[in-house]
Design a protein around this motif. Structure first.
Motif, short mmCIF file in Angstrom:
data_model
loop_
_atom_site.label_atom_id
_atom_site.label_comp_id
_atom_site.label_asym_id
_atom_site.label_seq_id
_atom_site.Cartn_x
_atom_site.Cartn_y
_atom_site.Cartn_z
N HIS A 80 0.83 -1.24 0.21
CA HIS A 80 0.01 0.04 -0.07
C HIS A 80 0.98 1.35 -0.10
O HIS A 80 0.44 2.39 -0.50
N VAL A 81 1.95 1.23 0.60
CA VAL A 81 3.04 2.31 0.60
C VAL A 81 4.35 1.70 0.18
O VAL A 81 4.87 1.07 1.20
N SER A 82 4.83 1.97 -0.87
CA SER A 82 6.25 1.56 -1.44
C SER A 82 7.29 2.33 -0.72
O SER A 82 8.37 1.78 -0.57
N ARG A 83 7.04 3.80 -0.85
CA ARG A 83 8.07 4.73 -0.34
C ARG A 83 7.53 5.87 -0.06
O ARG A 83 6.53 6.23 -0.58
N THR A 132 1.47 5.95 -10.36
CA THR A 132 1.53 4.45 -10.06
C THR A 132 2.78 3.89 -9.38
O THR A 132 2.79 2.65 -9.14
N SER A 133 3.22 4.61 -8.47
CA SER A 133 4.46 4.32 -7.92
C SER A 133 4.28 3.65 -6.50
O SER A 133 4.83 3.36 -5.72
N LYS A 134 2.88 4.07 -5.87
CA LYS A 134 2.44 3.85 -4.63
C LYS A 134 3.17 4.58 -3.33
O LYS A 134 3.40 4.22 -2.31
N ASN A 135 3.70 5.63 -3.76
CA ASN A 135 4.57 6.37 -2.92
C ASN A 135 3.67 7.56 -2.39
O ASN A 135 2.60 7.96 -2.88
N ILE A 136 4.29 7.73 -1.08
CA ILE A 136 3.46 9.19 -0.58
C ILE A 136 4.43 10.23 -0.62
O ILE A 136 5.67 10.16 -0.40
N CYS A 137 3.94 11.33 -1.33
CA CYS A 137 4.81 12.48 -1.52
C CYS A 137 4.62 13.64 -0.65
O CYS A 137 3.51 13.96 -0.29
N VAL A 138 5.74 14.18 0.11
CA VAL A 138 5.49 15.19 1.04
C VAL A 138 6.28 16.12 0.69
O VAL A 138 7.36 16.29 0.18
N PHE A 139 5.52 17.47 0.65
CA PHE A 139 6.33 18.73 0.39
C PHE A 139 6.35 19.56 1.46
O PHE A 139 5.28 19.95 2.18
N ARG A 210 -4.29 13.00 -4.75
CA ARG A 210 -4.98 13.03 -3.77
C ARG A 210 -4.29 13.42 -2.57
O ARG A 210 -3.35 12.88 -2.30
N ARG A 211 -4.86 14.38 -1.73
CA ARG A 211 -4.54 14.75 -0.60
C ARG A 211 -4.87 13.74 0.43
O ARG A 211 -5.82 13.40 0.86
N ILE A 212 -3.85 13.30 1.35
CA ILE A 212 -3.93 12.27 2.25
C ILE A 212 -3.90 13.14 3.80
O ILE A 212 -4.31 12.66 4.73
N MET A 213 -3.69 14.43 3.71
CA MET A 213 -3.80 14.98 5.18
C MET A 213 -4.03 16.61 4.70
O MET A 213 -3.69 16.79 3.33
N THR A 214 -4.74 17.28 5.47
CA THR A 214 -4.78 18.74 5.50
C THR A 214 -3.69 19.40 5.13
O THR A 214 -2.65 19.21 5.67
N CYS A 215 -3.66 20.34 4.21
CA CYS A 215 -2.44 21.34 3.83
C CYS A 215 -2.12 21.95 5.15
O CYS A 215 -3.07 22.86 5.59
N ALA A 216 -1.32 21.85 5.90
CA ALA A 216 -0.71 22.09 7.12
C ALA A 216 0.12 23.57 7.01
O ALA A 216 0.89 23.93 5.98
N GLU A 217 -0.13 24.70 7.88
CA GLU A 217 0.46 25.91 7.79
C GLU A 217 1.27 26.07 8.97
O GLU A 217 0.72 26.49 10.25
#
Length: 722
Positions: A80-83, A132-139, A210-217
């Motif tokens: 479900h989460v590859s990286r 399609t990478s199953k990654n979770i991208c955090v900015f 798709r946002r998995i969390m609210t955009c935090a400030e």
């Protein structure tokens, strides 16, 4: 015909029986096939678990290898989460530090993690791979001046914005990508607060990511920060993110803070009763958390029906924004009313950081620090340029401030922006008598530490214990302190001269200021564009405030000074504009100093290449004087890379009188106080003759011959602080 029928007689009855019971035959075949499939699935799951454990133990930041066959592809769907990919962009390095901290926390969960600097990332080549990478991208992205992204993220933001608004990409370009955004900002910049983080969140959403969390400030303004500081905001968000990540890695959507309205089903007190579609993987099901607006509404305890039309939605959003605005107004009111409830300017983290830098902190918003020129003159190695220009005794000068806060974040700030920023006073306030008493005592204690140090002159050590001058230029904006006039009067009552420096953003305070020995206004640039670039002011109307401050300076009767800091390749080409500003404020003196390089700092991109040579400063001053009819070059201090331009009214019979008669000033001020301001005095009433060695063109080049010149071996990191 009969013979042929006789031939089929042995098979006729079984075939008829089989046909009549075909339903049971089909069921048997289906059961057999299902049993085979179940056996295969169970065996593959057992294999996946064993390989998954070993891969997690041996996980590395390297990108996952591409799938080579269909079997591997089938196994990958079970992950479900590859990286976790952490993208960061920062102007000062804070976001980079947060990225490293988050990476360590993710790795502790046993998940592969990669940290990526957006400067080195080409979204055109790689962002589509995240679908399609199953990654979770955090900015983790910071917002810089005027709501612009940091230099390292300019290309990424430009590309993403164009892609979100370019029909050729399509609105589903990033469908399948999962992401979370944490913005680094400061709510003092109200219109641009966390603008970059919000934009990235919006652009990704527009491309169907798709946002998995609210955009935090995250908020660098400790007054409004939800958790008290930017670091605390990040720590709280990180804890939430790690919990969310664990839910996703297990294939669970996790519990939402608030549920979205659906056409079918209903929501009651935040609990969804609608039926989810079966047979969907976590990637296909709902993974969205609330948006910032929804979260704001949830915090206010609002509950709504499951069906909502556009008009109702508009009213809901309006009420949420109004609630947020009212909450901000309450926070602001809290800073204006009820002094007992105000926050302290110096937070524990800031206190620790400033203490490590050598500050002696006073109360909740003041500080004092020993200038290196004070130490130099104690040893007989020469004083600062104020000694050369105005006769200050550097070893008897106390460098302090009643306000560590500032309204600018100048690129050349030698304190590397550890001090807080603000546009008005919102903190607890200490009384001026307490500040002065403790400032003098702390200064004396720092002088006492030099007793017995080799090279320190005994006579100067004793003199240094008696403060005679106060340079209100340590850090921050002293004029912001609401009781600045009382503080100045206390200085003069103790016969301590006052040299006050302001950044020209508080014109009303300048007009209302009591007489000071010498009033400085920092004129770091001569155009609106360059001033914004160099000083990075918080005020939106900074240019008008700047001009009004110069006009207010022109109305002052005591000594006034323009303080110009030359930053090579930034502001040295603006001669005519500088000349116009001089005519506006009509200062008595103009100090022109090459910028001081204080070593590498994440708070500024200033380098040694921006430091002009002394001869370059002289050339600039000579050209500037040619444009000023009533000014000439008066003094020079080569050691500080500084020159003094003075009004010709201080040149009497061919000799300069730029020095100050400090005793005479104290007498004049007492007369002013006794007459309650009716008996005023001017700058010429307390001037003194300038010694020959301090005059421009002298062989000493501003170095007092009573002292011995000491050459530093390493000049690359000059932390003069004056």
């Amino acid at each position: 015909m009969d013979a042929s029928l006789d031939t089929w007689d042995p098979f006729y009855a079984p075939l008829i029986s089989l046909w009549m019971n075909r339903f049971y035959v089909y069921m048997g075949l289906a059961f057999g096939v299902s049993l085979c499939i179940c056996v295969q699935v169970v065996s593959k799951k057992l294999g996946d678990r064993s390989t998954g454990k070993s891969s997690l133990q041996k996980a590395s930041p390297a990108p996952a290898a591409p799938v080579a066959n269909g079997s591997a592809s089938h196994q990958k769907k079970e992950v479900h989460v590859s990286r976790v990919k952490i993208f960061y962009a920062s102007q000062t390095g804070t976001a980079g530090g947060f990225a490293v901290t988050l990476a360590k926390a993710v790795a502790a969960l046993g998940l592969p993690v990669t940290v990526v600097n957006l400067k080195e990332y080409d979204p055109d080549d790689h962002l589509g791979e995240e679908v399609t990478s199953k990654n979770i991208c955090v900015f983790l992205v910071a917002t810089y001046t005027d709501g612009r992204p940091p230099d390292s993220a300019e290309w990424f933001c430009k590309w993403l914005e164009e892609a979100a608004n370019d029909f050729r990409f399509g609105k589903t370009y990033l469908k399948g990508m999962r992401y979370a955004v944490f913005g680094l900002g400061n709510s003092l910049y109200e219109s641009d607060y966390n603008k970059v983080g919000k934009n990235i969140d919006r652009w990704l959403w527009m491309l169907s990511a798709r946002r998995i969390m609210t955009c935090a400030e995250g908020d660098g303004n400790v007054v409004r920060s939800r958790h008290g500081s930017l670091e605390a905001d990040f720590a709280a968000w990180q804890a939430h993110f790690l919990t969310r990540l664990q839910e996703l890695s297990r294939g669970s959507c996790g519990q939402k803070k608030a549920c979205r309205p659906h056409r079918r089903g209903s929501c009651d007190k935040g609990k969804c009763k609608h039926k989810k579609k079966e047979g969907k993987t976590p990637e296909e099901g709902q993974e969205f958390e609330t948006t910032s607006e929804e979260e704001s509404g949830a915090d206010e305890g609002q509950s709504h029906g499951s069906v909502m039309d556009v008009e109702d939605l508009g009213k809901l959003m309006g009420s949420m924004k109004q609630a947020k605005k009212e909450r901000e107004q309450q926070d602001m009111q809290l800073g204006k009313n009820g002094a007992g409830e105000r926050r302290e300017m110096i937070t524990p983290a800031l206190r620790e950081a400033l203490s490590k830098q050598g500050y002696q902190l006073i109360g909740s918003h003041s500080g004092v620090k020993l200038c290196r020129w004070t130490k130099s003159m104690l040893r007989g190695r020469g004083g600062c340029y104020k000694h050369t220009f105005y006769g200050i005794e550097s070893h008897r000068c106390m460098e302090t401030t009643p306000s560590l806060a500032c309204a600018n974040k100048c690129v050349f700030c030698w304190r590397h922006h550890t001090n807080p920023v603000g546009t008005e006073w919102r903190w607890k306030m200490d009384q001026p008598d307490m500040i002065l008493e403790q400032a003098v005592e702390n200064h004396r204690n720092m002088i006492r530490q030099f007793k017995g140090v080799p090279g320190v002159k005994a006579s100067r050590f004793e003199e240094g214990l008696q403060v005679k001058h106060c340079a209100l230029s340590l850090v921050g904006e002293p004029i912001m302190y609401p009781e600045i006039n009382r503080f100045l009067k206390l200085l003069h009552q103790h016969r301590i001269s006052s040299f006050l420096v302001t950044n020209a953003q508080f014109p009303m305070e300048i007009r209302n200021l009591e007489p000071v020995t010498q009033l400085y206004v920092s004129v770091d640039a001569s155009t609106k564009e360059s001033l914004k670039k160099i000083d990075r002011p918080l005020f939106k109307d900074f240019w008008q405030r700047f001009l009004d401050s110069l006009r207010a300076l022109a109305a002052k009767q005591q000594r006034t000074v323009y303080r110009l800091t030359l930053v090579k390749a930034w502001n040295v080409e603006e001669l005519q504009a500088y000349a116009e500003l001089v005519s506006l404020g009509e200062p008595d003196f103009i100090e022109v100093k090459g910028v001081t390089y204080c070593g590498e700092s994440s708070a500024s991109n200033l380098t040694m290449a921006n430091v002009p040579w002394h001869e370059e400063v002289i050339h600039f001053v000579e050209e500037l004087v040619d444009l000023l009819p009533n000014y000439e070059i008066a003094c020079e201090h080569e050691h500080s890379n500084c020159l003094l331009i003075a009004h010709t009214k201080f040149k009497i019979d061919g000799e300069w009188w730029t020095w100050i008669d400090y005793d005479r000033f104290q007498e004049l001020f007492q007369e002013y106080e006794t007459s309650k301001g009716s008996k005023t005095f001017s700058a010429k009433d307390y001037m003194a003759k300038t010694p020959h060695w301090a005059v421009f063109g002298a062989g000493e080049r501003g170095f007092d011959p009573k002292d011995t010149r000491f050459q530093r071996k390493n000049k690359s990191k000059d932390i003069s602080g004056c």
